[in-house]
Design a protein around this motif. Sequence first.
Motif, PDB file in Angstrom:
ATOM      1  N   PHE A  88       0.853  -1.313   0.148  1.00 36.98           N
ATOM      2  CA  PHE A  88      -0.053  -0.019  -0.004  1.00 36.98           C
ATOM      3  C   PHE A  88       0.907   1.174   0.075  1.00 36.98           C
ATOM      4  O   PHE A  88       0.596   2.179  -1.009  1.00 36.98           O
ATOM      5  CB  PHE A  88      -0.959   0.206   1.180  1.00 36.98           C
ATOM      6  CG  PHE A  88      -1.905   1.147   1.316  1.00 36.98           C
ATOM      7  CD1 PHE A  88      -2.925   1.359   0.144  1.00 36.98           C
ATOM      8  CD2 PHE A  88      -1.554   2.195   2.166  1.00 36.98           C
ATOM      9  CE1 PHE A  88      -3.692   2.546   0.254  1.00 36.98           C
ATOM     10  CE2 PHE A  88      -2.440   3.426   2.107  1.00 36.98           C
ATOM     11  CZ  PHE A  88      -3.446   3.383   1.070  1.00 36.98           C
ATOM     12  N   ALA A  89       1.826   1.339   0.796  1.00 37.32           N
ATOM     13  CA  ALA A  89       2.489   2.564   0.950  1.00 37.32           C
ATOM     14  C   ALA A  89       3.313   3.034  -0.218  1.00 37.32           C
ATOM     15  O   ALA A  89       3.509   3.802  -0.695  1.00 37.32           O
ATOM     16  CB  ALA A  89       3.605   2.616   2.291  1.00 37.32           C
ATOM     17  N   PRO A  90       4.158   1.708  -0.719  1.00 37.54           N
ATOM     18  CA  PRO A  90       4.898   2.051  -2.038  1.00 37.54           C
ATOM     19  C   PRO A  90       4.003   2.320  -3.219  1.00 37.54           C
ATOM     20  O   PRO A  90       4.219   3.216  -4.044  1.00 37.54           O
ATOM     21  CB  PRO A  90       5.500   0.704  -2.399  1.00 37.54           C
ATOM     22  CG  PRO A  90       5.529   0.134  -0.986  1.00 37.54           C
ATOM     23  CD  PRO A  90       4.140   0.545  -0.032  1.00 37.54           C
ATOM     24  N   LEU A  91       2.801   1.842  -3.417  1.00 37.07           N
ATOM     25  CA  LEU A  91       1.998   2.354  -4.471  1.00 37.07           C
ATOM     26  C   LEU A  91       1.436   3.796  -4.194  1.00 37.07           C
ATOM     27  O   LEU A  91       1.556   4.410  -5.292  1.00 37.07           O
ATOM     28  CB  LEU A  91       0.551   1.562  -4.431  1.00 37.07           C
ATOM     29  CG  LEU A  91       0.655   0.447  -5.118  1.00 37.07           C
ATOM     30  CD1 LEU A  91      -0.564  -0.679  -4.882  1.00 37.07           C
ATOM     31  CD2 LEU A  91       0.926   0.255  -6.770  1.00 37.07           C
ATOM     32  N   MET A  92       1.225   4.220  -2.956  1.00 35.24           N
ATOM     33  CA  MET A  92       0.822   5.593  -2.786  1.00 35.24           C
ATOM     34  C   MET A  92       1.924   6.353  -3.049  1.00 35.24           C
ATOM     35  O   MET A  92       1.833   7.616  -3.666  1.00 35.24           O
ATOM     36  CB  MET A  92       0.157   5.716  -1.562  1.00 35.24           C
ATOM     37  CG  MET A  92      -1.259   4.878  -1.072  1.00 35.24           C
ATOM     38  SD  MET A  92      -2.225   5.109  -2.364  1.00 35.24           S
ATOM     39  CE  MET A  92      -2.383   6.855  -2.469  1.00 35.24           C
ATOM     40  N   ALA A  93       2.848   6.391  -2.818  1.00 44.26           N
ATOM     41  CA  ALA A  93       4.259   6.934  -2.807  1.00 44.26           C
ATOM     42  C   ALA A  93       4.563   7.155  -4.152  1.00 44.26           C
ATOM     43  O   ALA A  93       4.962   8.008  -4.630  1.00 44.26           O
ATOM     44  CB  ALA A  93       5.691   6.303  -1.986  1.00 44.26           C
ATOM     45  N   ALA A  94       4.427   6.145  -5.114  1.00 45.88           N
ATOM     46  CA  ALA A  94       4.813   6.001  -6.495  1.00 45.88           C
ATOM     47  C   ALA A  94       3.648   7.180  -7.186  1.00 45.88           C
ATOM     48  O   ALA A  94       4.203   7.775  -7.934  1.00 45.88           O
ATOM     49  CB  ALA A  94       4.490   4.456  -7.121  1.00 45.88           C
ATOM     50  N   ALA A  95       2.458   6.814  -6.679  1.00 41.07           N
ATOM     51  CA  ALA A  95       1.353   7.806  -7.253  1.00 41.07           C
ATOM     52  C   ALA A  95       1.665   9.084  -7.144  1.00 41.07           C
ATOM     53  O   ALA A  95       1.421  10.189  -7.933  1.00 41.07           O
ATOM     54  CB  ALA A  95       0.068   7.359  -6.841  1.00 41.07           C
ATOM     55  N   VAL A  96       2.197   9.445  -5.792  1.00 39.74           N
ATOM     56  CA  VAL A  96       2.499  10.851  -5.471  1.00 39.74           C
ATOM     57  C   VAL A  96       3.662  11.368  -6.040  1.00 39.74           C
ATOM     58  O   VAL A  96       3.723  12.621  -6.405  1.00 39.74           O
ATOM     59  CB  VAL A  96       2.416  10.897  -3.826  1.00 39.74           C
ATOM     60  CG1 VAL A  96       2.995  12.438  -3.388  1.00 39.74           C
ATOM     61  CG2 VAL A  96       1.194  10.781  -3.433  1.00 39.74           C
ATOM     62  N   TYR A  97       4.597  10.553  -6.143  1.00 37.70           N
ATOM     63  CA  TYR A  97       5.778  11.112  -6.831  1.00 37.70           C
ATOM     64  C   TYR A  97       5.785  11.188  -8.405  1.00 37.70           C
ATOM     65  O   TYR A  97       6.838  11.571  -8.962  1.00 37.70           O
ATOM     66  CB  TYR A  97       7.057  10.111  -6.266  1.00 37.70           C
ATOM     67  CG  TYR A  97       7.244  10.929  -4.765  1.00 37.70           C
ATOM     68  CD1 TYR A  97       8.206  11.770  -4.696  1.00 37.70           C
ATOM     69  CD2 TYR A  97       7.080   9.847  -3.825  1.00 37.70           C
ATOM     70  CE1 TYR A  97       8.423  12.232  -3.290  1.00 37.70           C
ATOM     71  CE2 TYR A  97       7.326  10.292  -2.456  1.00 37.70           C
ATOM     72  CZ  TYR A  97       7.892  11.465  -2.138  1.00 37.70           C
ATOM     73  OH  TYR A  97       8.185  11.954  -0.953  1.00 37.70           O
TER      74      TYR A  97
END
Length: 195
Positions: A30-39
Amino acid sequence: MEPKDRHARHLAHAVRKPLLERTRLPEEWFAPLMAAAVYDPDPSFCRWFVEPAVYAFGRRRVMAALVDYLRIGTDAERAGAVRAWYSAHVPLRADRTPAYGPRGVRDPALDESQDIKAAWLETSQVFAEATDLQMRHRVLLGLPTSRAAYPPPLHELLESTLASARVHPDPHIRRWAAAADQPGSYPSRQIRGNP
């Protein structure tokens, strides 16, 4: 695009389909997917990370994570959250992914997000605090201009935001305020008296 950017796009594209094809995604993704989306700097491509997260973890959780980025992130992370917020509204279709249960159903609580949307609107006041003018544009221009889009507890915040936007030195921000003052967008008679 730089060759490394093209490589990143190809990699993201290769990962998206398998993510959507899974019934579940591991919690630690979850956290890496959200980070990838944000970055991801491209508002079109950040959807490749947001969409699988919405299907696997629910719209509510994805939107809550984006609100957190908007609340406590750097200006770059806030800008990324604004880009990803649009993609978090992706229409859900049972035929799109096996993340839906048998007979195409899923727990509606996963996608209930009215209170999270209100939190987003409330948190969007960071546009006035951001030192980066581009950040102000991104957040402000993403806000609805209709009073009906805001729950009653946020009407005062909207009025305050509009008052600041009307006198802001940046013409784009003043244009947003002018759009909000148009008949049918925002009941201007209720805010004209505010300085």
